[in-house]
Design a protein around this motif. Structure first.
Motif, PDB file in Angstrom:
ATOM      1  N   HIS A  72       0.838  -1.203   0.000  1.00 44.76           N
ATOM      2  CA  HIS A  72       0.000   0.000   0.000  1.00 44.76           C
ATOM      3  C   HIS A  72       0.874   1.255   0.000  1.00 44.76           C
ATOM      4  O   HIS A  72       0.609   2.211  -0.753  1.00 44.76           O
ATOM      5  CB  HIS A  72      -0.929  -0.016   1.217  1.00 44.76           C
ATOM      6  N   TYR A  73       1.917   1.245   0.813  1.00 40.12           N
ATOM      7  CA  TYR A  73       2.819   2.387   0.883  1.00 40.12           C
ATOM      8  C   TYR A  73       3.518   2.606  -0.457  1.00 40.12           C
ATOM      9  O   TYR A  73       3.650   3.740  -0.925  1.00 40.12           O
ATOM     10  CB  TYR A  73       3.839   2.169   1.998  1.00 40.12           C
ATOM     11  N   GLU A  74       3.919   1.524  -1.102  1.00 39.97           N
ATOM     12  CA  GLU A  74       4.567   1.623  -2.418  1.00 39.97           C
ATOM     13  C   GLU A  74       3.601   2.228  -3.438  1.00 39.97           C
ATOM     14  O   GLU A  74       3.973   3.122  -4.216  1.00 39.97           O
ATOM     15  CB  GLU A  74       5.038   0.243  -2.884  1.00 39.97           C
ATOM     16  N   GLN A  75       2.354   1.764  -3.431  1.00 37.31           N
ATOM     17  CA  GLN A  75       1.356   2.295  -4.363  1.00 37.31           C
ATOM     18  C   GLN A  75       1.096   3.779  -4.115  1.00 37.31           C
ATOM     19  O   GLN A  75       0.990   4.567  -5.055  1.00 37.31           O
ATOM     20  CB  GLN A  75       0.054   1.504  -4.249  1.00 37.31           C
ATOM     21  N   GLU A  76       1.013   4.149  -2.840  1.00 35.54           N
ATOM     22  CA  GLU A  76       0.805   5.560  -2.504  1.00 35.54           C
ATOM     23  C   GLU A  76       1.972   6.415  -2.992  1.00 35.54           C
ATOM     24  O   GLU A  76       1.768   7.516  -3.520  1.00 35.54           O
ATOM     25  CB  GLU A  76       0.643   5.737  -0.996  1.00 35.54           C
ATOM     26  N   LEU A  95       4.259  10.246  -6.846  1.00 37.05           N
ATOM     27  CA  LEU A  95       5.234  10.598  -7.893  1.00 37.05           C
ATOM     28  C   LEU A  95       4.495  11.008  -9.169  1.00 37.05           C
ATOM     29  O   LEU A  95       4.818  12.047  -9.772  1.00 37.05           O
ATOM     30  CB  LEU A  95       6.162   9.412  -8.166  1.00 37.05           C
ATOM     31  N   ARG A  96       3.525  10.234  -9.587  1.00 42.98           N
ATOM     32  CA  ARG A  96       2.767  10.570 -10.803  1.00 42.98           C
ATOM     33  C   ARG A  96       2.051  11.913 -10.638  1.00 42.98           C
ATOM     34  O   ARG A  96       2.036  12.744 -11.542  1.00 42.98           O
ATOM     35  CB  ARG A  96       1.759   9.462 -11.103  1.00 42.98           C
ATOM     36  N   GLN A  97       1.447  12.099  -9.465  1.00 47.58           N
ATOM     37  CA  GLN A  97       0.717  13.349  -9.218  1.00 47.58           C
ATOM     38  C   GLN A  97       1.663  14.543  -9.248  1.00 47.58           C
ATOM     39  O   GLN A  97       1.345  15.578  -9.816  1.00 47.58           O
ATOM     40  CB  GLN A  97      -0.003  13.264  -7.866  1.00 47.58           C
ATOM     41  N   MET A 108       8.666  18.095 -11.783  1.00 43.42           N
ATOM     42  CA  MET A 108       9.659  17.762 -10.759  1.00 43.42           C
ATOM     43  C   MET A 108      11.022  18.020 -11.326  1.00 43.42           C
ATOM     44  O   MET A 108      11.263  17.880 -12.519  1.00 43.42           O
ATOM     45  CB  MET A 108       9.594  16.274 -10.384  1.00 43.42           C
ATOM     46  N   SER A 109      11.918  18.301 -10.412  1.00 44.41           N
ATOM     47  CA  SER A 109      13.305  18.427 -10.843  1.00 44.41           C
ATOM     48  C   SER A 109      13.843  17.020 -11.095  1.00 44.41           C
ATOM     49  O   SER A 109      13.302  16.029 -10.605  1.00 44.41           O
ATOM     50  CB  SER A 109      14.138  19.137  -9.771  1.00 44.41           C
ATOM     51  N   VAL A 110      14.883  16.942 -11.847  1.00 44.16           N
ATOM     52  CA  VAL A 110      15.491  15.641 -12.155  1.00 44.16           C
ATOM     53  C   VAL A 110      15.965  14.975 -10.869  1.00 44.16           C
ATOM     54  O   VAL A 110      15.800  13.766 -10.689  1.00 44.16           O
ATOM     55  CB  VAL A 110      16.664  15.822 -13.151  1.00 44.16           C
ATOM     56  N   ASN A 136      15.348  10.680  -6.951  1.00 38.39           N
ATOM     57  CA  ASN A 136      15.160  10.295  -5.548  1.00 38.39           C
ATOM     58  C   ASN A 136      13.870   9.469  -5.368  1.00 38.39           C
ATOM     59  O   ASN A 136      13.880   8.451  -4.665  1.00 38.39           O
ATOM     60  CB  ASN A 136      15.128  11.525  -4.646  1.00 38.39           C
ATOM     61  N   HIS A 137      12.807   9.929  -5.969  1.00 38.76           N
ATOM     62  CA  HIS A 137      11.545   9.198  -5.867  1.00 38.76           C
ATOM     63  C   HIS A 137      11.665   7.793  -6.481  1.00 38.76           C
ATOM     64  O   HIS A 137      11.222   6.806  -5.883  1.00 38.76           O
ATOM     65  CB  HIS A 137      10.417   9.971  -6.569  1.00 38.76           C
ATOM     66  N   GLN A 138      12.256   7.741  -7.671  1.00 36.89           N
ATOM     67  CA  GLN A 138      12.400   6.445  -8.339  1.00 36.89           C
ATOM     68  C   GLN A 138      13.311   5.510  -7.531  1.00 36.89           C
ATOM     69  O   GLN A 138      13.040   4.311  -7.425  1.00 36.89           O
ATOM     70  CB  GLN A 138      12.934   6.629  -9.755  1.00 36.89           C
ATOM     71  N   SER A 139      14.349   6.069  -6.974  1.00 38.52           N
ATOM     72  CA  SER A 139      15.264   5.266  -6.153  1.00 38.52           C
ATOM     73  C   SER A 139      14.542   4.728  -4.910  1.00 38.52           C
ATOM     74  O   SER A 139      14.706   3.559  -4.548  1.00 38.52           O
ATOM     75  CB  SER A 139      16.468   6.119  -5.736  1.00 38.52           C
ATOM     76  N   PHE A 140      13.746   5.586  -4.309  1.00 38.62           N
ATOM     77  CA  PHE A 140      13.006   5.169  -3.126  1.00 38.62           C
ATOM     78  C   PHE A 140      11.984   4.086  -3.482  1.00 38.62           C
ATOM     79  O   PHE A 140      11.815   3.098  -2.750  1.00 38.62           O
ATOM     80  CB  PHE A 140      12.319   6.370  -2.467  1.00 38.62           C
TER      81      PHE A 140
END
Length: 149
Positions: free
Chosen positions: A44-48, A53-55, A62-64, A69-73
């Motif tokens: 659930h946390y991953e989906q959120e 990120l999409r939102q 977003m900055s690169v 960072n988001h993708q890495s997380f």
């Protein structure tokens, strides 16, 4: 102090072992439930976080660096979710193993109880036959006494 029948002693030991296995099964099932609940929370946390990120990308961009960072997380979260899946599988296997042990212990206890019941029935039959023999002898003697009179 009365000496216990060996079969009764074995049944009591099997009953104690079944009780211990029942406790172990309860503990294993509880661990499995906790692992499943944690796995669901992580998913659930991953989906959120993916939705966030999409939102964020759609709303204001977003900055690169933030995107990386988001993708890495999210990748880290996916790894944790995968590890938790392994933990859930291991807990499920542990429950299955303890359940198999419980069934074996239950069958063993049932076998001892069946043997004890059969022995008691056989003893009751012997006792009944003995009592019937005594009654027949008593009746025969009473009949012989009446004939003498």
């Amino acid at each position: 102090m009365k000496v216990k029948n060996p079969m009764t002693l074995l049944r009591d030991m099997a009953e104690e072992q079944l009780t211990e296995t029942t406790r172990a099964l309860g503990g294993a099932q509880q661990q499995l439930q906790q692992a499943v609940a944690q796995h669901e929370q992580l998913q659930h946390y991953e989906q959120e976080y993916q939705q966030s990120l999409r939102q964020g990308m759609m709303d204001s961009g977003m900055s690169v660096a933030d995107l990386v960072n988001h993708q890495s997380f999210i990748l880290s979260l996916k790894q944790v979710v995968k590890q938790q899946e392994g933990h859930v599988d291991a807990c499920g296997k542990a429950v299955d193993q303890v359940k198999e042990n419980w069934l074996q212990n239950k069958q063993r206890l049932n076998a001892f109880e069946t043997l004890i019941d059969r022995r008691a029935a056989a003893q009751a039959l012997v006792q009944s036959r003995h009592e019937q023999k005594l009654m027949d002898e008593f009746a025969q003697r009473a009949g012989q006494k009446r004939e003498r009179l």
